[in-house]
Scaffold this motif. Structure first.
Motif, PDB file in Angstrom:
ATOM      1  N   ALA A  23       0.848  -1.186   0.000  1.00 23.10           N
ATOM      2  CA  ALA A  23       0.000   0.000   0.000  1.00 23.10           C
ATOM      3  C   ALA A  23       0.888   1.243   0.000  1.00 23.10           C
ATOM      4  O   ALA A  23       2.109   1.151  -0.053  1.00 23.10           O
ATOM      5  N   ILE A  24       0.261   2.368   0.084  1.00 16.69           N
ATOM      6  CA  ILE A  24       0.981   3.613   0.332  1.00 16.69           C
ATOM      7  C   ILE A  24       1.023   3.771   1.848  1.00 16.69           C
ATOM      8  O   ILE A  24      -0.012   3.852   2.505  1.00 16.69           O
ATOM      9  N   VAL A  25       2.223   3.764   2.407  1.00 20.00           N
ATOM     10  CA  VAL A  25       2.417   3.854   3.849  1.00 20.00           C
ATOM     11  C   VAL A  25       3.232   5.103   4.127  1.00 20.00           C
ATOM     12  O   VAL A  25       4.342   5.243   3.615  1.00 20.00           O
ATOM     13  N   GLN A  26       2.671   5.989   4.908  1.00 18.83           N
ATOM     14  CA  GLN A  26       3.311   7.270   5.228  1.00 18.83           C
ATOM     15  C   GLN A  26       3.754   7.987   3.960  1.00 18.83           C
ATOM     16  O   GLN A  26       4.870   8.506   3.867  1.00 18.83           O
ATOM     17  N   GLY A  27       2.876   7.962   2.961  1.00 18.56           N
ATOM     18  CA  GLY A  27       3.123   8.689   1.719  1.00 18.56           C
ATOM     19  C   GLY A  27       4.057   8.022   0.728  1.00 18.56           C
ATOM     20  O   GLY A  27       4.355   8.583  -0.319  1.00 18.56           O
ATOM     21  N   GLU A  28       4.529   6.814   1.036  1.00 24.20           N
ATOM     22  CA  GLU A  28       5.463   6.105   0.160  1.00 24.20           C
ATOM     23  C   GLU A  28       4.897   4.741  -0.226  1.00 24.20           C
ATOM     24  O   GLU A  28       4.295   4.058   0.601  1.00 24.20           O
ATOM     25  N   PRO A  29       5.114   4.321  -1.482  1.00 23.36           N
ATOM     26  CA  PRO A  29       4.676   2.975  -1.867  1.00 23.36           C
ATOM     27  C   PRO A  29       5.461   1.923  -1.089  1.00 23.36           C
ATOM     28  O   PRO A  29       6.664   2.075  -0.853  1.00 23.36           O
ATOM     29  N   PHE A  52       2.158  -7.403   6.703  1.00 22.10           N
ATOM     30  CA  PHE A  52       1.422  -6.412   7.493  1.00 22.10           C
ATOM     31  C   PHE A  52       2.080  -5.037   7.385  1.00 22.10           C
ATOM     32  O   PHE A  52       1.384  -4.030   7.211  1.00 22.10           O
ATOM     33  N   ARG A  53       3.405  -4.991   7.497  1.00 20.59           N
ATOM     34  CA  ARG A  53       4.116  -3.702   7.394  1.00 20.59           C
ATOM     35  C   ARG A  53       3.906  -3.070   6.033  1.00 20.59           C
ATOM     36  O   ARG A  53       3.717  -1.848   5.930  1.00 20.59           O
ATOM     37  N   ALA A  54       3.935  -3.887   4.972  1.00 27.70           N
ATOM     38  CA  ALA A  54       3.737  -3.368   3.617  1.00 27.70           C
ATOM     39  C   ALA A  54       2.338  -2.776   3.452  1.00 27.70           C
ATOM     40  O   ALA A  54       2.139  -1.869   2.645  1.00 27.70           O
ATOM     41  N   GLU A  55       1.392  -3.268   4.224  1.00 23.59           N
ATOM     42  CA  GLU A  55       0.026  -2.754   4.188  1.00 23.59           C
ATOM     43  C   GLU A  55      -0.175  -1.594   5.162  1.00 23.59           C
ATOM     44  O   GLU A  55      -1.228  -0.961   5.162  1.00 23.59           O
ATOM     45  N   GLY A  56       0.820  -1.353   6.024  1.00 25.77           N
ATOM     46  CA  GLY A  56       0.681  -0.305   7.030  1.00 25.77           C
ATOM     47  C   GLY A  56      -0.230  -0.701   8.174  1.00 25.77           C
ATOM     48  O   GLY A  56      -0.855   0.145   8.810  1.00 25.77           O
ATOM     49  N   VAL A  57      -0.293  -2.001   8.450  1.00 33.34           N
ATOM     50  CA  VAL A  57      -1.172  -2.535   9.487  1.00 33.34           C
ATOM     51  C   VAL A  57      -0.338  -3.000  10.672  1.00 33.34           C
ATOM     52  O   VAL A  57       0.634  -3.733  10.510  1.00 33.34           O
ATOM     53  N   ASP A  58      -0.744  -2.588  11.873  1.00 31.87           N
ATOM     54  CA  ASP A  58      -0.136  -3.069  13.104  1.00 31.87           C
ATOM     55  C   ASP A  58      -1.054  -4.142  13.676  1.00 31.87           C
ATOM     56  O   ASP A  58      -2.115  -3.817  14.222  1.00 31.87           O
ATOM     57  N   PRO A  59      -0.675  -5.429  13.541  1.00 27.36           N
ATOM     58  CA  PRO A  59      -1.575  -6.490  13.995  1.00 27.36           C
ATOM     59  C   PRO A  59      -1.848  -6.467  15.489  1.00 27.36           C
ATOM     60  O   PRO A  59      -2.868  -6.971  15.935  1.00 27.36           O
ATOM     61  N   SER A  60      -0.962  -5.845  16.262  1.00 29.50           N
ATOM     62  CA  SER A  60      -1.191  -5.774  17.704  1.00 29.50           C
ATOM     63  C   SER A  60      -2.253  -4.735  18.062  1.00 29.50           C
ATOM     64  O   SER A  60      -2.734  -4.706  19.184  1.00 29.50           O
ATOM     65  N   SER A  61      -2.645  -3.911  17.097  1.00 26.21           N
ATOM     66  CA  SER A  61      -3.663  -2.894  17.355  1.00 26.21           C
ATOM     67  C   SER A  61      -5.037  -3.520  17.593  1.00 26.21           C
ATOM     68  O   SER A  61      -5.874  -2.929  18.258  1.00 26.21           O
ATOM     69  N   ASP A  62      -5.266  -4.704  17.038  1.00 20.51           N
ATOM     70  CA  ASP A  62      -6.537  -5.405  17.205  1.00 20.51           C
ATOM     71  C   ASP A  62      -6.294  -6.894  16.960  1.00 20.51           C
ATOM     72  O   ASP A  62      -6.610  -7.412  15.889  1.00 20.51           O
ATOM     73  N   PRO A  63      -5.714  -7.580  17.963  1.00 20.66           N
ATOM     74  CA  PRO A  63      -5.363  -8.993  17.779  1.00 20.66           C
ATOM     75  C   PRO A  63      -6.534  -9.873  17.355  1.00 20.66           C
ATOM     76  O   PRO A  63      -6.359 -10.787  16.555  1.00 20.66           O
ATOM     77  N   ALA A  64      -7.705  -9.602  17.839  1.00 22.33           N
ATOM     78  CA  ALA A  64      -8.863 -10.408  17.469  1.00 22.33           C
ATOM     79  C   ALA A  64      -9.162 -10.270  15.975  1.00 22.33           C
ATOM     80  O   ALA A  64      -9.489 -11.237  15.298  1.00 22.33           O
ATOM     81  N   LYS A  65      -9.023  -9.060  15.480  1.00 21.70           N
ATOM     82  CA  LYS A  65      -9.294  -8.797  14.070  1.00 21.70           C
ATOM     83  C   LYS A  65      -8.211  -9.380  13.164  1.00 21.70           C
ATOM     84  O   LYS A  65      -8.505  -9.994  12.144  1.00 21.70           O
TER      85      LYS A  65
END
Length: 96
Positions: A23-29, A52-65
């Motif tokens: 994805a675009i993460v912090q303005g960068e591809p 997850f990092r490439a998508e800009g997702v922190d899995p610890s932000s919502d472990p259930a999800k």
């Protein structure tokens, strides 16, 4: 230029079918390939973390999800590459 068959099929499942390409993460591809080292061992867990990092997702932000996604992506790695630990070269393009 083509990827090794295991990585090709892995990326088809997680990226094409699952949308875990980057994805675009912090303005960068960002793409999972950006995190793969030139050499050395890579675990299934590392690869999923990079997805997850490439998508800009922190899995610890919502472990259930994110937990179910984590397990599915890890399973795909093992299924397509045949192990939970591979050499980084197995995750690169074949040239020639």
């Amino acid at each position: 230029m083509s990827r090794q068959p295991g990585y090709n099929s892995l990326m088809h499942e997680v990226c094409v079918e699952g949308g875990w390409c980057g994805a675009i993460v912090q303005g960068e591809p960002s793409h999972v390939d950006d995190f793969i080292p030139a050499a050395g061992p890579v675990t299934a867990e590392q690869f999923v973390e990079w997805l997850f990092r490439a998508e800009g997702v922190d899995p610890s932000s919502d472990p259930a999800k994110w937990g179910e996604h984590w397990e599915g992506l890890r399973g795909a790695f093992v299924r397509h590459l045949g192990a939970d630990l591979v050499e980084a070269s197995a995750l690169k393009c074949n040239v020639g």
